[in-house]
Design a protein around this motif. Structure first.
Motif, PDB file in Angstrom:
ATOM      1  N   SER A 142     -11.759 -18.507 -42.968  1.00  0.00           N
ATOM      2  CA  SER A 142     -10.903 -19.682 -43.049  1.00  0.00           C
ATOM      3  C   SER A 142      -9.678 -19.530 -42.149  1.00  0.00           C
ATOM      4  N   LEU A 143      -9.081 -18.341 -42.127  1.00  0.00           N
ATOM      5  CA  LEU A 143      -7.951 -18.105 -41.230  1.00  0.00           C
ATOM      6  C   LEU A 143      -8.360 -18.279 -39.771  1.00  0.00           C
ATOM      7  N   CYS A 144      -9.556 -17.833 -39.439  1.00  0.00           N
ATOM      8  CA  CYS A 144     -10.053 -17.965 -38.071  1.00  0.00           C
ATOM      9  C   CYS A 144     -10.170 -19.427 -37.675  1.00  0.00           C
ATOM     10  N   VAL A 145     -10.768 -20.243 -38.532  1.00  0.00           N
ATOM     11  CA  VAL A 145     -10.956 -21.659 -38.212  1.00  0.00           C
ATOM     12  C   VAL A 145      -9.618 -22.373 -38.090  1.00  0.00           C
ATOM     13  N   LEU A 146      -8.721 -22.162 -39.046  1.00  0.00           N
ATOM     14  CA  LEU A 146      -7.418 -22.827 -39.018  1.00  0.00           C
ATOM     15  C   LEU A 146      -6.609 -22.398 -37.804  1.00  0.00           C
ATOM     16  N   GLY A 147      -6.713 -21.119 -37.436  1.00  0.00           N
ATOM     17  CA  GLY A 147      -5.970 -20.642 -36.275  1.00  0.00           C
ATOM     18  C   GLY A 147      -6.499 -21.176 -34.962  1.00  0.00           C
ATOM     19  N   TYR A 148      -7.815 -21.198 -34.810  1.00  0.00           N
ATOM     20  CA  TYR A 148      -8.396 -21.707 -33.571  1.00  0.00           C
ATOM     21  C   TYR A 148      -8.170 -23.210 -33.414  1.00  0.00           C
ATOM     22  N   CYS A 149      -8.098 -23.933 -34.530  1.00  0.00           N
ATOM     23  CA  CYS A 149      -7.905 -25.382 -34.451  1.00  0.00           C
ATOM     24  C   CYS A 149      -6.469 -25.764 -34.115  1.00  0.00           C
ATOM     25  N   ILE A 150      -5.585 -24.802 -33.926  1.00  0.00           N
ATOM     26  CA  ILE A 150      -4.240 -25.083 -33.413  1.00  0.00           C
ATOM     27  C   ILE A 150      -4.285 -25.329 -31.904  1.00  0.00           C
ATOM     28  N   LEU A 151      -5.403 -25.038 -31.272  1.00  0.00           N
ATOM     29  CA  LEU A 151      -5.518 -25.184 -29.823  1.00  0.00           C
ATOM     30  C   LEU A 151      -5.132 -26.576 -29.327  1.00  0.00           C
ATOM     31  N   PRO A 152      -5.620 -27.693 -29.912  1.00  0.00           N
ATOM     32  CA  PRO A 152      -5.191 -29.009 -29.414  1.00  0.00           C
ATOM     33  C   PRO A 152      -3.689 -29.218 -29.497  1.00  0.00           C
ATOM     34  N   LEU A 153      -3.055 -28.742 -30.554  1.00  0.00           N
ATOM     35  CA  LEU A 153      -1.605 -28.879 -30.674  1.00  0.00           C
ATOM     36  C   LEU A 153      -0.885 -28.013 -29.655  1.00  0.00           C
ATOM     37  N   THR A 154      -1.444 -26.861 -29.340  1.00  0.00           N
ATOM     38  CA  THR A 154      -0.841 -26.017 -28.305  1.00  0.00           C
ATOM     39  C   THR A 154      -0.940 -26.688 -26.942  1.00  0.00           C
ATOM     40  N   VAL A 155      -2.076 -27.289 -26.646  1.00  0.00           N
ATOM     41  CA  VAL A 155      -2.223 -28.045 -25.395  1.00  0.00           C
ATOM     42  C   VAL A 155      -1.259 -29.225 -25.381  1.00  0.00           C
ATOM     43  N   GLY A 156      -1.115 -29.885 -26.523  1.00  0.00           N
ATOM     44  CA  GLY A 156      -0.160 -30.985 -26.610  1.00  0.00           C
ATOM     45  C   GLY A 156       1.267 -30.523 -26.380  1.00  0.00           C
ATOM     46  N   MET A 157       1.607 -29.322 -26.853  1.00  0.00           N
ATOM     47  CA  MET A 157       2.949 -28.783 -26.620  1.00  0.00           C
ATOM     48  C   MET A 157       3.189 -28.530 -25.144  1.00  0.00           C
ATOM     49  N   VAL A 158       2.193 -28.044 -24.436  1.00  0.00           N
ATOM     50  CA  VAL A 158       2.328 -27.826 -22.987  1.00  0.00           C
ATOM     51  C   VAL A 158       2.565 -29.152 -22.275  1.00  0.00           C
ATOM     52  N   ILE A 159       1.825 -30.186 -22.646  1.00  0.00           N
ATOM     53  CA  ILE A 159       2.001 -31.503 -22.020  1.00  0.00           C
ATOM     54  C   ILE A 159       3.394 -32.048 -22.326  1.00  0.00           C
ATOM     55  N   CYS A 160       3.858 -31.880 -23.559  1.00  0.00           N
ATOM     56  CA  CYS A 160       5.194 -32.367 -23.916  1.00  0.00           C
ATOM     57  C   CYS A 160       6.283 -31.640 -23.146  1.00  0.00           C
ATOM     58  N   ARG A 161       6.112 -30.356 -22.925  1.00  0.00           N
ATOM     59  CA  ARG A 161       7.110 -29.617 -22.121  1.00  0.00           C
ATOM     60  C   ARG A 161       7.136 -30.131 -20.687  1.00  0.00           C
ATOM     61  N   LEU A 162       5.973 -30.467 -20.161  1.00  0.00           N
ATOM     62  CA  LEU A 162       5.925 -31.012 -18.803  1.00  0.00           C
ATOM     63  C   LEU A 162       6.553 -32.405 -18.750  1.00  0.00           C
ATOM     64  N   VAL A 163       6.335 -33.207 -19.777  1.00  0.00           N
ATOM     65  CA  VAL A 163       6.937 -34.546 -19.817  1.00  0.00           C
ATOM     66  C   VAL A 163       8.449 -34.452 -19.922  1.00  0.00           C
ATOM     67  N   LEU A 164       8.952 -33.479 -20.670  1.00  0.00           N
ATOM     68  CA  LEU A 164      10.400 -33.326 -20.832  1.00  0.00           C
ATOM     69  C   LEU A 164      11.098 -32.893 -19.548  1.00  0.00           C
ATOM     70  N   LEU A 165      10.347 -32.387 -18.596  1.00  0.00           N
ATOM     71  CA  LEU A 165      10.952 -32.029 -17.305  1.00  0.00           C
ATOM     72  C   LEU A 165      11.464 -33.266 -16.573  1.00  0.00           C
ATOM     73  N   GLY A 166      10.858 -34.428 -16.864  1.00  0.00           N
ATOM     74  CA  GLY A 166      11.306 -35.666 -16.228  1.00  0.00           C
ATOM     75  C   GLY A 166      12.382 -36.401 -16.984  1.00  0.00           C
ATOM     76  N   GLY A 167      12.862 -35.856 -18.087  1.00  0.00           N
ATOM     77  CA  GLY A 167      13.911 -36.495 -18.861  1.00  0.00           C
ATOM     78  C   GLY A 167      13.471 -36.732 -20.293  1.00  0.00           C
ATOM     79  N   ALA A 168      14.444 -37.115 -21.139  1.00  0.00           N
ATOM     80  CA  ALA A 168      14.184 -37.306 -22.564  1.00  0.00           C
ATOM     81  C   ALA A 168      14.531 -38.724 -22.987  1.00  0.00           C
ATOM     82  N   GLY A 169      14.005 -39.731 -22.262  1.00  0.00           N
ATOM     83  CA  GLY A 169      14.273 -41.130 -22.591  1.00  0.00           C
ATOM     84  C   GLY A 169      13.235 -41.700 -23.540  1.00  0.00           C
TER      85      GLY A 169
END
Length: 233
Positions: A142-169
């Motif tokens: 169960s820990l393995c499944v829950l941990g691996y399923c954080i991958l989409p949120l981690t990818v989303g965090m990378v995209i959000c960091r890239l979006v924040l480079l252009g400003g926070a409007g």
């Protein structure tokens, strides 16, 4: 005298006259089962080079990432479970969330520890809840499944960091909101696809609800993240 002659005969004297016809098939074979030993030796990793071991583990982690990105009912994550992927994702997400906006350096310092503890503590609580409700998978599966399923949120965090480079409007917030919602839904759907069949049919909602809250908290942390330098001195 006849009785003495009968007693003096060998016990198996009459067997020499018995013959077995060649037409009668003789079934069975007498062999030493050495093949099982050779098969077990093939899977032994004691003499395996360290490089091959690392590459094999990295390939296994990559295959599990593919299963999460393309979620479907599969036992791959449950059968060959490991905690290397979840550890990598938790550390990566905690590092990216570190350094968010805070009023002082003292408040921004422990963010890595906070994120790391929230991720692992939440996974443990969900796993214990699943076991108490009659789940058929093990604790570490169960820990393995829950941990691996954080991958989409981690990818989303990378995209959000890239979006924040252009400003926070407002446009930036709208884009980040769409990304976080999609990542949250992806993580929730992937985890339930792997864990749903291991729960009793009448208790699936009680298992899915904590998973929903767990990924919602992570998504909220990603959505409300803002770099500390944007706040100004």
């Amino acid at each position: 005298m006849a009785e003495l002659d009968e007693a003096s005969k060998p016990l198996f004297a009459g067997l020499s006259d018995v013959s077995i016809s060649a037409d009668i098939p003789v079934e069975g074979e007498i062999t030493v089962p050495v093949s099982s030993m050779s098969q077990s030796d093939e899977f032994s990793t004691l003499d395996e080079p360290v490089k091959d071991t690392i590459l094999r583990d990295l390939k296994a982690v990559g295959k599990k990432f593919v299963h999460v990105l393309y979620p479907k009912k599969s036992s791959a994550l449950l059968r060959d479970w490991d905690l290397w992927g979840p550890l990598l994702l938790c550390v990566t997400l905690a590092l990216m969330l570190q350094g968010g906006s805070a009023d002082s350096k003292d408040e921004g310092g422990p963010q890595f520890a906070e994120v790391f503890v929230i991720l692992w503590f939440g996974s443990v609580v969900i796993t214990l809840n699943s076991k108490l409700l009659g789940g058929t998978i093990s604790f570490f599966q169960s820990l393995c499944v829950l941990g691996y399923c954080i991958l989409p949120l981690t990818v989303g965090m990378v995209i959000c960091r890239l979006v924040l480079l252009g400003g926070a409007g407002k446009v930036s917030f709208a884009i980040r909101l769409i990304v976080v919602v999609a990542s949250f839904g992806w993580s929730t759907f992937a985890s339930t696809a792997f864990l749903a069949d291991s729960q009793p049919p009448n208790r699936k909602a009680l298992v899915v609800y904590p998973i929903f809250l767990f990924y919602f908290v992570i998504g909220w942390m990603i959505l409300t993240f803002a770099p500390s330098h944007s706040a100004g001195p």
